[in-house]
Write a protein that holds these residues in place. Structure first.
Motif: not given
Length: 355
Positions: A13-19, A114-126
């Motif tokens: 639901x967050x506006x910033x997470x892409x995958x 793959x990975x997820x990227x939060x374009x607000x916090x710049x956090x990356x999760x593989x």
């Protein structure tokens, strides 16, 4: 497999997470299906496809063709990568047969990473996951840099991979450094599609007057949305059922949330609202619980007391029509025959009402 499907369909639901997700399927003895198929997803959209039949990686979104201008060797490099994974997939199939002591029949290996990227916090999760014949067998804990065997048959693989530091370092580099770069590039190429905003069409639906009222939103994008029922501005948690987020054929999404009216007084309906929140949109969309706007195709059925009356009326009409037809036939025949004919007398006596 269950977790793979969940990760492919899971939307935040967050506006910033892409995958960005890579998925390949290696199989044996599956009729009318390639031995190896690989696909890439960006924010739920399939962007690339490779199979053991075509032996070529191709874009599945028109905007992904733009990558060639910046990286002319991209598709050739992807094809080479998937060809290597195809060979590894065949090896994994044989390993699965050995571990489960099943050499015959259908075998399927699925790999997701793959990975997820939060374009607000710049956090990356593989992330990484492997399944065999529809059951998850290995999962990657990227933060702890270790693989976890879900099935005992793959404990040997868990120990082998966790003791291979170079393999773990390669996975970390690929998933936390290379993957986010590719993800950001894909988001740039597909900006008009992936970063657009479309508001939903809202409806209140009800099957019968005694059914829950379903608040339905469809045609919205992106999928990062929330919807709930509120009373006097406060979110309701009881007597509320949330439906699944579903895809539409045009690439948009739909979802619904039901409100049980059994404890809602008719005079209090005006206090209830269906609230829809879409990422990147500041204002909420409110739909008042109003009986005048509820859509239904329910039609009241005839009651048990009116049904016998209706049937009696039909029987009466049929009886009258039958009698009228008989009289008409009799009159016609009498007009054609002599009045003193024996046949005519006999017929006349049969039709004459008894006294």
């Amino acid at each position: 497999m269950q977790l793979i499907l969940l990760l492919l369909s899971c939307h935040v639901a967050s506006a910033a997470i892409h995958s960005l997700k890579h998925v390949y399927t290696a199989s044996s003895e599956v009729p009318n299906f390639p031995e190896f198929v690989a696909v890439v997803f960006v924010d739920g959209f399939q962007t690339e496809h490779y199979s053991s039949i075509t032996k070529t990686t191709v874009p599945t979104q028109a905007w992904m063709s733009r990558v060639t201008a910046d990286d002319p060797e991209y598709w050739k490099r992807q094809t080479s990568y998937w060809e290597g994974q195809e060979q590894i997939g065949r090896v994994n199939i044989e390993i699965g047969k050995e571990r489960f002591n099943r050499t015959e029949g259908i075998h399927v290996i699925q790999v997701l990473n793959g990975c997820e990227w939060d374009d607000e916090t710049v956090e990356v999760n593989g992330f990484g996951l492997i399944s065999h014949n529809g059951e998850d067998v290995l999962i990657l804990d990227m933060k702890a840099q270790r693989w976890i065997a879900i099935k005992p048959q793959f404990l040997r693989t868990q120990h082998k991979w966790n003791n291979d530091k170079s393999w773990l370092e390669f996975m970390e580099h690929r998933l936390t450094q290379e993957c986010p770069v590719r993800l950001k590039n894909s988001l740039m190429y597909g900006k008009s599609t992936l970063q657009r905003t479309e508001l939903p069409r809202m409806s209140l639906l009800q099957k019968t007057p005694w059914s829950p009222v379903s608040c339905h939103a469809t045609g919205f994008y992106p999928d990062r949305a929330l919807m709930f029922w509120s009373r006097d501005g406060e979110e309701l948690h009881e007597h509320v059922v949330h439906g699944e987020l579903l895809y539409n054929h045009d690439g948009t999404f739909q979802m619904s949330v039901d409100l049980n009216l059994s404890l809602v007084k008719r005079d209090d309906w005006w206090r209830y609202d269906c609230v829809f929140q879409l990422s990147a949109v500041e204002d909420n969309i409110l739909t008042k619980l109003d009986p005048a706007v509820i859509r239904t195709n329910w039609v009241e059925k005839p009651s048990a007391t009116t049904l016998p009356i209706t049937l009696s009326a039909v029987v009466a009409v049929v009886s009258i029509l039958t009698l009228a037809t008989g009289v008409t036939v009799y009159k016609k025949k009498k007009a054609k025959s002599p009045s003193d004919s024996p046949d005519n007398v006999e017929l006349s006596e049969k039709l004459k009402p008894e006294t």
